[in-house]
Design a protein around this motif. Structure first.
Motif, mmCIF file in Angstrom:
data_model
loop_
_atom_site.group_PDB
_atom_site.id
_atom_site.type_symbol
_atom_site.label_atom_id
_atom_site.label_comp_id
_atom_site.label_asym_id
_atom_site.label_seq_id
_atom_site.Cartn_x
_atom_site.Cartn_y
_atom_site.Cartn_z
ATOM 1 N N MET A 93 0.846 -1.201 0.000
ATOM 2 C CA MET A 93 0.000 0.000 0.000
ATOM 3 C C MET A 93 0.880 1.250 0.000
ATOM 4 O O MET A 93 1.914 1.273 0.670
ATOM 5 N N LYS A 94 0.466 2.234 -0.725
ATOM 6 C CA LYS A 94 1.253 3.482 -0.782
ATOM 7 C C LYS A 94 1.329 4.137 0.593
ATOM 8 O O LYS A 94 0.395 4.056 1.390
ATOM 9 N N ARG A 95 2.438 4.774 0.841
ATOM 10 C CA ARG A 95 2.586 5.528 2.086
ATOM 11 C C ARG A 95 2.350 7.007 1.789
ATOM 12 O O ARG A 95 2.319 7.435 0.640
ATOM 13 N N TYR A 96 2.260 7.781 2.839
ATOM 14 C CA TYR A 96 2.047 9.229 2.708
ATOM 15 C C TYR A 96 3.062 9.830 1.737
ATOM 16 O O TYR A 96 2.735 10.595 0.845
ATOM 17 N N GLN A 97 4.320 9.422 1.936
ATOM 18 C CA GLN A 97 5.400 10.013 1.147
ATOM 19 C C GLN A 97 5.337 9.613 -0.327
ATOM 20 O O GLN A 97 5.950 10.259 -1.176
ATOM 21 N N ASP A 98 4.624 8.533 -0.607
ATOM 22 C CA ASP A 98 4.565 8.061 -1.991
ATOM 23 C C ASP A 98 3.619 8.899 -2.848
ATOM 24 O O ASP A 98 3.654 8.838 -4.065
ATOM 25 N N ILE A 99 2.755 9.631 -2.180
ATOM 26 C CA ILE A 99 1.781 10.416 -2.932
ATOM 27 C C ILE A 99 2.316 11.834 -3.111
ATOM 28 O O ILE A 99 2.689 12.489 -2.122
ATOM 29 N N ALA A 100 2.362 12.247 -4.355
ATOM 30 C CA ALA A 100 2.927 13.567 -4.648
ATOM 31 C C ALA A 100 2.098 14.672 -3.998
ATOM 32 O O ALA A 100 0.921 14.480 -3.682
ATOM 33 N N GLY A 101 2.710 15.812 -3.811
ATOM 34 C CA GLY A 101 1.997 16.942 -3.200
ATOM 35 C C GLY A 101 2.421 17.088 -1.760
ATOM 36 O O GLY A 101 3.013 16.184 -1.167
ATOM 37 N N ASP A 102 2.114 18.245 -1.208
ATOM 38 C CA ASP A 102 2.628 18.505 0.136
ATOM 39 C C ASP A 102 1.598 18.226 1.222
ATOM 40 O O ASP A 102 1.854 18.425 2.391
#
Ligand SMILES: Nc1ncnc2c1ncn2[C@@H]1O[C@H](COP(=O)(O)OP(=O)(O)OP(=O)(O)O)[C@@H](O)[C@H]1O
Ligand SMILES: [Mg+2]
Ligand SMILES: [Zn+2]
Lengths: 293, 179
Positions: free
Chosen positions: A1-10
């Motif tokens: 599962m994607k982590r917070y850091q994996d999703i672009a944007g701040d």
């Protein structure tokens, strides 16, 4: 599962960036102000606001560009004293235009946002109980907006009229990129000079700025019949407070009902009474403040 | 805060914000792959927290409105008292710059919450709706005078007992505010 850091944007850091940007706005606005002076006292009702308006007027009379920020969010009095209460707030190119009092003194105060005398400063909040909880944060945010969003323009002096007490001072110290000096106001009273000196010392420490000196307000009264100045309290008490503070006594302003009347009517006392004993005292004090800075 | 569709392992996109409703807001996200939606509901404290910081959604894009916090958060303000008087009062500078619901195009992974709050509160106060034509005309007005113009128009509409602002209202105001 994607982590917070994996999703672009701040993501939520957006808020942090914006808060930093707010501080930047205050800083760039204050860059055009040559000197920032706070007026404080250990106790309420000693004449901070009157002294602020009168010192501002004295410097403006000498041709300086002067502004007054009323930092007393809950008990704003500068707009009334300076005679700009009820003036409209105009939106300028670069912020809100502060109404100009006599002598071109620019004023920003909570008062200018309130509909009338009777309206207290109440913030919208989830509930009345909560309103109290949020008060501090809302006040700090309001002060920041007054500093940053007012079109102060280029000023020689910006006076900040502080609320009584010291609990709001850390807020202000955090908000201001710099504070060039503090003027303390006190009145002769039964309170021991040590207590007065200590409360002023604490406040000045919280503000983290040099203490320019002490103004003794309502020090004497001028006899209406013969014009002689009479001491209201045993002499030399204030020199002692100043000594205790290790700060100079900048001067004594006698009690003069015309100061109170001018304030009530929104007229500048100095404009009409520059050559009275009180007028001379105020101008001398202003001269010392200027010399300090 | 970010939202992830667990099934698709895809970041969800911000779709809409609703509220404030008794201090709560709903921030709605959808998954671009499977279309599932999710709503984040805030409690009044969370809403207030962000509001008192005076921050705004997509901070970089839109300039913050001067005195935005003071004007959107005071319980009683001057312009409210003055709402019944002629609309050219320039004191009426509160207002939002964009409709809260028109958030497509914003960075969908940014925190949806922060500025939507201040904007939504500012919007809520007017209680007036704008037709898309009127909205588009308003958007053409330079940003720094827009809130003021908007408030003036809304005061004018209220005075006339209108609940919607359309092209006709804009025409009436045209000369007065120079649109
Ligand atoms: N030298 C003076 N002679 C006569 N009246 C004065 C003098 N200085 C102040 N006053 C009056 O005293 C009252 C209190 O003054 P002022 O509001 O300036 O005090 P303050 O310290 O700012 O009060 P607060 O703590 O509530 O902010 C006012 O009515 C003012 O006009
Ligand atoms: Mg005061
Ligand atoms: Zn999905």
């Amino acid at each position: 599962m994607k982590r917070y850091q994996d999703i672009a944007g701040d993501g939520g850091s957006n808020i942090v960036a914006q808060v930093a940007e707010q501080a930047g706005r205050v800083k760039s606005r204050m860059a055009a102000v040559r000197r920032i002076i706070a007026v404080m006292s250990g106790k309420g009702g000693v004449g901070k606001s009157s002294v602020t308006v009168n010192l501002a007027a004295a410097l403006a009379l000498e041709g300086a560009a002067v502004g007054i920020l009323d930092a007393d969010i809950n008990g704003p009095s500068i707009a009334k004293m300076a005679g700009v209460r009820g003036r409209p707030l105009l939106q300028g190119d670069n912020g809100v235009v502060p109404p100009a009092a006599a002598l071109g003194i620019k004023v920003m105060s909570m008062d200018l946002f309130l509909p009338d005398d009777q309206t207290p400063v109440l913030w919208q909040a989830p509930g009345q109980k909560d309103a109290y909880t949020w008060r501090g944060m809302m006040e700090a945010a309001a002060l920041r907006e007054f500093l940053a969003d007012t079109e102060w323009g280029a000023l020689d002096f910006l006076f900040i009229d502080l609320p009584p007490g010291s609990d709001k001072l850390p807020n202000l110290a955090d908000l201001l990129p710099r504070l060039d000096g503090v003027v303390a106001v006190s009145i002769p009273s039964g309170v021991s000079r040590l207590v007065v000196a200590r409360s002023i010392t604490v406040a000045v420490e919280l503000l983290n700025a040099p203490l320019i000196g002490l103004v003794e307000n309502m020090a004497a009264y001028v006899c209406a019949h013969c014009g002689r100045e009479e001491e209201m309290f045993p002499p030399a008490r204030q020199e002692n407070t100043a000594e205790e503070l290790k700060a100079p006594l900048l001067g004594k302003i006698p009690f003069d009902p015309r100061i109170a009347r001018a304030g009530d009517e929104g007229r500048l006392f100095l404009n009409d009474h520059a050559h009275t004993p009180a007028g001379r005292a105020i101008r001398q004090i202003a001269g010392k403040v200027k010399a300090f800075l | 805060m970010k939202f992830l569709c667990v099934e698709c392992d895809a970041p969800m996109k911000l779709q809409e914000t609703r509220g404030p409703d008794e201090g709560s807001m709903a921030v709605i996200f959808g998954c671009p792959r499977c279309g599932k939606g999710v709503a984040m509901l805030t409690n009044p404290m969370e809403t207030q927290m962000v509001r008192s910081l005076g921050v705004k959604i997509g901070g970089a894009g839109t300039a913050a409105e001067p005195m935005g916090m003071v004007k959107s958060s005071l319980a009683y303000r001057r312009e409210e008292a003055a709402a019944a008087s002629p609309p050219e009062i320039s004191a009426s500078i509160a207002g939002e710059e964009k409709s809260v619901n028109s958030i497509e195009g914003r960075d969908s992974s940014g925190c949806p919450f922060s500025g939507a709050v201040s904007e939504a509160f500012a919007k809520q106060e007017s209680g007036l709706s704008w037709t898309s034509e009127a909205r588009a005309r308003l958007e053409r007005i330079p940003a720094f005078v827009r809130p003021m113009v908007q408030k003036s128009i809304e005061a004018h509409a209220r005075e006339k007992g209108l609940s919607e602002i359309d092209g006709a209202v804009m025409d009436e105001m045209k000369d007065r505010v120079g649109m």
